[in-house]
Scaffold this motif. Structure first.
Motif, PDB file in Angstrom:
ATOM      1  N   ALA A  26       0.788  -1.151  -0.223  1.00  0.00           N
ATOM      2  CA  ALA A  26       0.202   0.102  -0.105  1.00  0.00           C
ATOM      3  C   ALA A  26       0.691   1.319  -0.108  1.00  0.00           C
ATOM      4  N   GLY A  27       1.898   1.287   0.615  1.00  0.00           N
ATOM      5  CA  GLY A  27       2.910   2.531   0.790  1.00  0.00           C
ATOM      6  C   GLY A  27       3.395   2.826  -0.632  1.00  0.00           C
ATOM      7  N   PRO A  28       4.106   1.876  -1.254  1.00  0.00           N
ATOM      8  CA  PRO A  28       4.404   2.405  -2.624  1.00  0.00           C
ATOM      9  C   PRO A  28       3.330   2.589  -3.783  1.00  0.00           C
ATOM     10  N   ALA A  29       2.204   2.075  -3.475  1.00  0.00           N
ATOM     11  CA  ALA A  29       0.939   2.534  -4.278  1.00  0.00           C
ATOM     12  C   ALA A  29       0.513   3.806  -4.009  1.00  0.00           C
ATOM     13  N   VAL A  30       0.630   4.210  -2.796  1.00  0.00           N
ATOM     14  CA  VAL A  30       0.237   5.666  -2.352  1.00  0.00           C
ATOM     15  C   VAL A  30       1.212   6.464  -3.097  1.00  0.00           C
ATOM     16  N   VAL A  31       2.512   6.318  -2.882  1.00  0.00           N
ATOM     17  CA  VAL A  31       3.611   7.160  -3.286  1.00  0.00           C
ATOM     18  C   VAL A  31       3.330   7.164  -4.899  1.00  0.00           C
ATOM     19  N   ALA A  32       3.056   6.035  -5.778  1.00  0.00           N
ATOM     20  CA  ALA A  32       2.967   6.377  -7.085  1.00  0.00           C
ATOM     21  C   ALA A  32       1.568   7.208  -7.423  1.00  0.00           C
ATOM     22  N   VAL A  33       0.593   7.025  -6.646  1.00  0.00           N
ATOM     23  CA  VAL A  33      -0.507   7.908  -6.959  1.00  0.00           C
ATOM     24  C   VAL A  33      -0.039   9.332  -6.775  1.00  0.00           C
ATOM     25  N   LEU A  34       0.475   9.638  -5.650  1.00  0.00           N
ATOM     26  CA  LEU A  34       0.845  10.953  -5.487  1.00  0.00           C
ATOM     27  C   LEU A  34       1.863  11.427  -6.583  1.00  0.00           C
ATOM     28  N   PHE A  35       2.703  10.700  -6.900  1.00  0.00           N
ATOM     29  CA  PHE A  35       3.750  11.164  -8.039  1.00  0.00           C
ATOM     30  C   PHE A  35       2.987  11.497  -9.213  1.00  0.00           C
ATOM     31  N   GLY A  36       1.717  10.656  -9.685  1.00  0.00           N
ATOM     32  CA  GLY A  36       1.115  10.726 -10.854  1.00  0.00           C
ATOM     33  C   GLY A  36       0.471  12.275 -10.732  1.00  0.00           C
ATOM     34  N   PHE A  37      -0.187  12.267  -9.425  1.00  0.00           N
ATOM     35  CA  PHE A  37      -1.016  13.503  -9.302  1.00  0.00           C
ATOM     36  C   PHE A  37      -0.296  14.820  -9.291  1.00  0.00           C
ATOM     37  N   PHE A  38       1.056  14.841  -8.698  1.00  0.00           N
ATOM     38  CA  PHE A  38       1.709  15.929  -8.786  1.00  0.00           C
ATOM     39  C   PHE A  38       2.430  16.195 -10.179  1.00  0.00           C
ATOM     40  N   LEU A  39       2.631  14.978 -10.896  1.00  0.00           N
ATOM     41  CA  LEU A  39       3.166  15.178 -12.194  1.00  0.00           C
ATOM     42  C   LEU A  39       2.260  15.690 -13.119  1.00  0.00           C
ATOM     43  N   ALA A  40       0.877  15.515 -12.907  1.00  0.00           N
ATOM     44  CA  ALA A  40      -0.019  16.058 -13.926  1.00  0.00           C
ATOM     45  C   ALA A  40      -0.139  17.646 -13.846  1.00  0.00           C
ATOM     46  N   SER A  41       0.464  18.323 -12.720  1.00  0.00           N
ATOM     47  CA  SER A  41       0.384  19.674 -12.391  1.00  0.00           C
ATOM     48  C   SER A  41       1.572  20.495 -12.931  1.00  0.00           C
ATOM     49  N   THR A  42       2.529  19.536 -13.508  1.00  0.00           N
ATOM     50  CA  THR A  42       3.913  20.066 -13.919  1.00  0.00           C
ATOM     51  C   THR A  42       3.587  20.500 -15.671  1.00  0.00           C
ATOM     52  N   GLY A  43       4.748  20.928 -16.185  1.00  0.00           N
ATOM     53  CA  GLY A  43       4.817  21.265 -17.450  1.00  0.00           C
ATOM     54  C   GLY A  43       4.955  20.329 -18.617  1.00  0.00           C
ATOM     55  N   MET A  44       5.187  19.134 -17.969  1.00  0.00           N
ATOM     56  CA  MET A  44       5.390  17.870 -18.582  1.00  0.00           C
ATOM     57  C   MET A  44       3.985  17.248 -19.135  1.00  0.00           C
ATOM     58  N   ALA A  45       2.793  17.697 -18.214  1.00  0.00           N
ATOM     59  CA  ALA A  45       1.513  16.962 -18.523  1.00  0.00           C
ATOM     60  C   ALA A  45       1.325  16.991 -19.890  1.00  0.00           C
ATOM     61  N   ASP A  46       1.348  17.869 -20.502  1.00  0.00           N
ATOM     62  CA  ASP A  46       0.857  18.263 -21.885  1.00  0.00           C
ATOM     63  C   ASP A  46       1.595  17.237 -22.888  1.00  0.00           C
ATOM     64  N   ASP A  47       2.906  17.202 -22.643  1.00  0.00           N
ATOM     65  CA  ASP A  47       3.840  16.275 -23.309  1.00  0.00           C
ATOM     66  C   ASP A  47       3.243  14.699 -23.201  1.00  0.00           C
ATOM     67  N   ILE A  48       3.155  14.621 -21.890  1.00  0.00           N
ATOM     68  CA  ILE A  48       2.864  13.013 -21.711  1.00  0.00           C
ATOM     69  C   ILE A  48       1.346  12.817 -22.221  1.00  0.00           C
ATOM     70  N   GLN A  49       0.530  13.705 -22.291  1.00  0.00           N
ATOM     71  CA  GLN A  49      -0.753  13.670 -22.665  1.00  0.00           C
ATOM     72  C   GLN A  49      -0.717  13.390 -24.385  1.00  0.00           C
ATOM     73  N   ARG A  50      -0.046  14.296 -24.783  1.00  0.00           N
ATOM     74  CA  ARG A  50       0.204  14.058 -26.415  1.00  0.00           C
ATOM     75  C   ARG A  50       0.749  12.719 -26.762  1.00  0.00           C
TER      76      ARG A  50
END
Length: 64
Positions: A26-50
């Motif tokens: 559960a711990g690493p899963a929470v870290v992965a979810v939080l990483f994805g959440f914070f990654l979505a708010s960076t400038g890389m989000a548009d490139d990842i989405q494309r």
């Protein structure tokens, strides 16, 4: 929107199966979810989405 929602649902199901199977704690899963959440708010989000959109489009265009 539909692709994003279905990918989120698929990844959530995979994560639940991995946690219940003991492959993922559960711990690493929470870290992965939080990483994805914070990654979505960076400038890389548009490139990842494309990138993900192009992969989905490529898979969609494959003729069986």
């Amino acid at each position: 929107m539909a692709i994003s929602l279905s990918v989120v649902l698929l990844l959530a199901i995979i994560m639940v199966v991995l946690i219940r199977g003991g492959s993922l704690k559960a711990g690493p899963a929470v870290v992965a979810v939080l990483f994805g959440f914070f990654l979505a708010s960076t400038g890389m989000a548009d490139d990842i989405q494309r990138f993900l959109d192009s992969i989905a489009e490529t898979i969609n265009s494959i003729q069986f």
